[in-house]
Design an enzyme around this catalytic site. Structure first.
Site, PDB file in Angstrom:
ATOM      1  CG  HIS A  90      -4.212   4.865 -10.438  1.00 21.45           C
ATOM      2  ND1 HIS A  90      -3.417   4.979 -11.366  1.00 21.45           N
ATOM      3  CD2 HIS A  90      -5.440   4.440 -11.219  1.00 21.45           C
ATOM      4  CE1 HIS A  90      -4.248   4.062 -12.122  1.00 21.45           C
ATOM      5  NE2 HIS A  90      -5.235   3.897 -11.384  1.00 21.45           N
ATOM      6  CG  ASP A 153     -12.720   2.614  -1.195  1.00 22.45           C
ATOM      7  OD1 ASP A 153     -12.770   2.327   0.216  1.00 22.45           O
ATOM      8  OD2 ASP A 153     -13.242   3.505  -0.782  1.00 22.45           O
ATOM      9  CD  GLU A 266     -15.099   2.012   2.105  1.00 20.32           C
ATOM     10  OE1 GLU A 266     -15.609   3.135   1.653  1.00 20.32           O
ATOM     11  OE2 GLU A 266     -13.473   2.222   2.207  1.00 20.32           O
TER      12      GLU A 266
HETATM   13  P1  FAD Z   1       0.402   8.349  -8.745  1.00 15.15           P
HETATM   14  O1  FAD Z   1      -0.713   9.135  -8.672  1.00 15.15           O
HETATM   15  O2  FAD Z   1       1.348   7.814  -9.675  1.00 15.15           O
HETATM   16  O3  FAD Z   1       1.498   9.754  -7.397  1.00 15.15           O
HETATM   17  C1  FAD Z   1       1.134  10.342  -6.595  1.00 15.15           C
HETATM   18  C2  FAD Z   1       2.292  11.802  -6.149  1.00 15.15           C
HETATM   19  O4  FAD Z   1       2.885  10.566  -5.067  1.00 15.15           O
HETATM   20  C3  FAD Z   1       2.609  12.162  -7.087  1.00 15.15           C
HETATM   21  O5  FAD Z   1       3.111  13.475  -6.034  1.00 15.15           O
HETATM   22  C4  FAD Z   1       3.831  10.876  -7.005  1.00 15.15           C
HETATM   23  O6  FAD Z   1       4.847  11.933  -7.107  1.00 15.15           O
HETATM   24  C5  FAD Z   1       4.215  11.041  -5.736  1.00 15.15           C
HETATM   25  N1  FAD Z   1       4.641   8.963  -5.746  1.00 15.15           N
HETATM   26  C6  FAD Z   1       3.961   8.526  -6.271  1.00 15.15           C
HETATM   27  N2  FAD Z   1       5.807   7.254  -5.617  1.00 15.15           N
HETATM   28  C7  FAD Z   1       6.098   7.708  -4.693  1.00 15.15           C
HETATM   29  C8  FAD Z   1       7.006   6.750  -3.911  1.00 15.15           C
HETATM   30  N3  FAD Z   1       7.079   5.658  -4.297  1.00 15.15           N
HETATM   31  N4  FAD Z   1       7.569   7.511  -3.115  1.00 15.15           N
HETATM   32  C9  FAD Z   1       7.525   9.161  -3.166  1.00 15.15           C
HETATM   33  N5  FAD Z   1       6.492   9.868  -3.906  1.00 15.15           N
HETATM   34  C10 FAD Z   1       5.633   8.557  -4.599  1.00 15.15           C
HETATM   35  N6  FAD Z   1      -6.944   6.816  -2.316  1.00 15.15           N
HETATM   36  C11 FAD Z   1      -7.170   6.636  -0.623  1.00 15.15           C
HETATM   37  O7  FAD Z   1      -6.795   6.365   0.158  1.00 15.15           O
HETATM   38  N7  FAD Z   1      -8.014   5.809  -0.462  1.00 15.15           N
HETATM   39  C12 FAD Z   1      -8.886   5.691  -1.445  1.00 15.15           C
HETATM   40  O8  FAD Z   1      -9.471   4.111  -1.279  1.00 15.15           O
HETATM   41  C13 FAD Z   1      -8.710   5.361  -2.995  1.00 15.15           C
HETATM   42  N8  FAD Z   1      -9.116   4.687  -4.464  1.00 15.15           N
HETATM   43  C14 FAD Z   1      -9.094   4.900  -5.015  1.00 15.15           C
HETATM   44  C15 FAD Z   1     -10.030   4.750  -6.055  1.00 15.15           C
HETATM   45  C16 FAD Z   1      -9.455   5.462  -7.828  1.00 15.15           C
HETATM   46  C17 FAD Z   1      -9.948   4.722  -9.090  1.00 15.15           C
HETATM   47  C18 FAD Z   1      -8.314   6.367  -7.798  1.00 15.15           C
HETATM   48  C19 FAD Z   1      -7.997   6.787  -9.440  1.00 15.15           C
HETATM   49  C20 FAD Z   1      -7.665   6.717  -6.893  1.00 15.15           C
HETATM   50  C21 FAD Z   1      -7.843   6.393  -5.734  1.00 15.15           C
HETATM   51  N9  FAD Z   1      -7.693   6.983  -4.316  1.00 15.15           N
HETATM   52  C22 FAD Z   1      -7.373   5.857  -2.760  1.00 15.15           C
HETATM   53  C23 FAD Z   1      -6.273   7.757  -4.870  1.00 15.15           C
HETATM   54  C24 FAD Z   1      -4.987   7.138  -4.767  1.00 15.15           C
HETATM   55  O9  FAD Z   1      -4.666   7.256  -3.138  1.00 15.15           O
HETATM   56  C25 FAD Z   1      -4.008   8.300  -5.034  1.00 15.15           C
HETATM   57  O10 FAD Z   1      -3.847   8.027  -6.764  1.00 15.15           O
HETATM   58  C26 FAD Z   1      -2.133   7.988  -5.415  1.00 15.15           C
HETATM   59  O11 FAD Z   1      -1.920   9.392  -5.819  1.00 15.15           O
HETATM   60  C27 FAD Z   1      -2.160   7.199  -5.542  1.00 15.15           C
HETATM   61  O12 FAD Z   1      -1.844   6.813  -6.814  1.00 15.15           O
HETATM   62  P2  FAD Z   1      -0.618   6.164  -7.646  1.00 15.15           P
HETATM   63  O13 FAD Z   1       0.088   4.935  -6.994  1.00 15.15           O
HETATM   64  O14 FAD Z   1      -0.964   5.936  -8.900  1.00 15.15           O
HETATM   65  O15 FAD Z   1       0.656   7.271  -7.290  1.00 15.15           O
END
Ligand code: FAD
Length: 519
Positions: A90, A153, A266
């Site tokens: 994400h 969120d 918020e």
């Molecule tokens: P990815 O996007 O897959 O990874 C993000 C980063 O973390 C990459 O660099 C990856 O290599 C690294 N990573 C992933 N897993 C691990 C792990 N286990 N250990 C170490 N590194 C790792 N953020 C907020 O703070 N508040 C919000 O309300 C919020 N709402 C969102 C709503 C939507 C619809 C979206 C798309 C995003 C939102 N986000 C929010 C952002 C979100 O926190 C980031 O996208 C975050 O990267 C988490 O997504 P993911 O788990 O898919 O991680």
């Protein structure tokens, strides 16, 4: 096998053999999980942003930390392979991708850990780094009646993914971000070592990994603080025409003691018109509620402000909720007549964006590109930001929510890798663009750049959240006086710069010397 991997990384002709060789690599790695050929159409080459796509070598579906350790150790024995943990993909700007590298699908470890832990009168949950927050919520509440204190969120995000950034929502003013609500982690470092860490055990790794953008280790397990889950939530939106009154009330609420304020605070900016995505219709919480614009003064500007709050209660407290909520609302200066409120279960409230996702998916908007921009802006500069960015550059909206609400620096731990503006109160600003409803991708990307450049030029006290930079200078400026600590942590825990190459901070160097990436 190392020689083999080195060869295929360099030799495109060998690619046709990859499918056959996947199983032999899997066997020699002795993985409990599985390996798939990296394909441009596979999930490893995509993310929510939809702006970048790169082709990995392999997608690994590990069963747990042991598998991940083997993969990282394998990469460390080659001269150029990198490893990216992919949470739920994400990210916006390819942060979870690895060009020609090994992408680890953390969601395949999701079921590995789920342990409820009562310790000395407090309650915790141990979950895998690939667990989705929505599963943590539903399992914790339905089985134990407990829930994490600090959320995002949207909950189809992984525990490891949000802890690598911060994890912020309307509870963070009270409990801090998600990074302030974990007490122990299990991490696979860039050396392939499986290490348990906490505030007192391997503390540099523990704090480094929290907000560490995946640079120091892959989180395979997290111990998360819990609290008793309420049954219900009163969810309320009120509208302001003046930014000054909106910020005064929001700051008042986030600085009150626990028990003397709402449980969630918020806010968002919206256009003062009837545009279905950017304007008045984005405010009502229920399709049966109407937004009556005659309440807005003639002197109001191009944008208006909505404060969104929530009050937790148990079913047995139902009779006292009106008094408590009305007492708090009575202290606020919102526009009379512009209030929308609903009572929903606690899990329904926390899953509100997941429900919106279902609706938006139905019209195809969810899967399009999302050139999002997130910033932390100091209270001292937020009026300037409102004037220049919201009231001028974005007066027609971004085709999605434009969030803005205050947070308290004292609830964040300075020892983590997250960097913040100076001063106790700062605002998170999130421009959550859905392109079909707003400017084109090109225009959105250019507008984001213009906003960031203006912030730099005007000398604003700000930081990007979920940062994305192209040059070493930008990263150094982002981290400021924390840059040397960040580099030292990299040298200690991932000296060959194997991990999270998609963040574009360090590049893997065959000589094993860490070099900040220069583009
Ligand atoms: P990815 O996007 O897959 O990874 C993000 C980063 O973390 C990459 O660099 C990856 O290599 C690294 N990573 C992933 N897993 C691990 C792990 N286990 N250990 C170490 N590194 C790792 N953020 C907020 O703070 N508040 C919000 O309300 C919020 N709402 C969102 C709503 C939507 C619809 C979206 C798309 C995003 C939102 N986000 C929010 C952002 C979100 O926190 C980031 O996208 C975050 O990267 C988490 O997504 P993911 O788990 O898919 O991680």
């Amino acid at each position: 096998m190392i020689a083999y991997l080195g060869r295929i990384v360099h030799d495109n002709d060998a690619e046709s053999k990859l499918d056959d060789d996947v199983s032999s690599i899997s066997k020699s790695l002795d993985l409990q999980g599985s390996i798939e050929n990296g394909d441009v159409s596979s999930l490893a080459s995509k993310d929510f942003g939809g702006l970048y796509s790169v082709k990995p070598l392999f997608l690994i579906k590990p069963s747990g930390a042991e598998d991940i350790s083997r993969v990282v150790k394998l990469a460390s024995r080659t001269s150029n392979l990198t490893v990216a943990a992919r949470g739920n993909g994400h990210s916006i700007n390819g942060q979870a991708m690895a060009e020609g590298g090994l992408v680890i699908d953390m969601c395949s470890t999701e079921k590995n850990h789920f342990e409820f832990l009562p310790i000395n009168g407090s309650h915790y949950i141990d979950v895998s780094g690939g667990a989705l927050w929505e599963d943590v919520l539903t399992r914790c509440v339905s089985r134990y009646g407990y829930a994490p204190r600090s959320w995002t969120d949207y909950l189809s995000l992984t525990v490891g993914g949000t802890l690598s950034n911060a994890g912020v929502s309307g509870q963070a003013f009270r409990y801090g971000p998600q990074t302030s609500n974990v007490t122990e982690l299990e991490v696979v470092t860039g050396k392939g070592e499986i290490t348990v860490c906490s505030e007192t055990l391997n503390s540099e790794l523990f704090f480094g990994v929290l907000g560490g953008l995946g640079q120091f280790g892959i989180i395979t397990r997290a111990r998360i603080k819990l609290q008793q889950a309420p049954d219900m939530v009163r969810w309320i939106r009120v509208v302001y025409s003046e930014f000054e009154e909106f910020t005064r009330d929001a700051e008042f609420l986030v600085t009150q003691k626990e028990g003397e304020s709402f449980d969630y605070v918020e806010g968002f900016v919206f256009c003062n018109n009837d545009d279905p995505f950017n304007g008045w219709p984005s405010v009502p919480l229920d399709p049966g509620h109407e937004f009556n614009p005659t309440h807005i003064s003639q002197t109001a500007g191009s944008v208006l402000y909505c404060l969104e709050v929530a009050f937790h209660y148990r079913n047995s407290d139902h009779s006292t909720v009106d008094t408590a909520v009305n007492g708090l609302l009575g202290r606020l200066r919102f526009v009379e007549g512009l209030k929308s409120q609903v009572d929903v279960s606690y899990t329904k409230f926390l899953l509100r964006v997941n429900r919106a996702e279902e609706q938006v998916k139905a019209n195809g908007t969810w899967d399009g590109p999302h050139p999002w921009l997130n910033l932390f802006v100091s209270k001292s500069d937020v009026f300037n930001f409102d004037r220049t960015v919201f009231k001028t550059m974005l007066k027609d909206g971004v085709g999605g929510p434009m969030l803005i609400y205050p947070l308290l620096r004292s609830k964040w731990d300075d020892r983590t890798s997250v960097v913040l503006p100076e001063g106790e109160i700062f605002y998170i600003v999130a421009l959550l663009r859905f392109v079909p409803n707003g400017p084109s991708v090109e225009k959105s990307v250019a507008q984001n750049r213009e906003i960031v450049n203006w912030c730099i030029k005007a000398g604003l006290d700000f930081k990007l959240y979920l940062p994305h930079y192209q040059s070493k200078e930008d990263w150094e400026r982002h981290f400021g006086n924390r840059w040397s600590r960040f580099v030292e942590r990299k040298a200690s825990f991932d000296p060959m710069a194997i991990l999270a190459p998609g963040q574009n901070i360090f590049r893997r160097d065959p000589s094993n010397i860490i070099i900040s990436r220069e583009f």
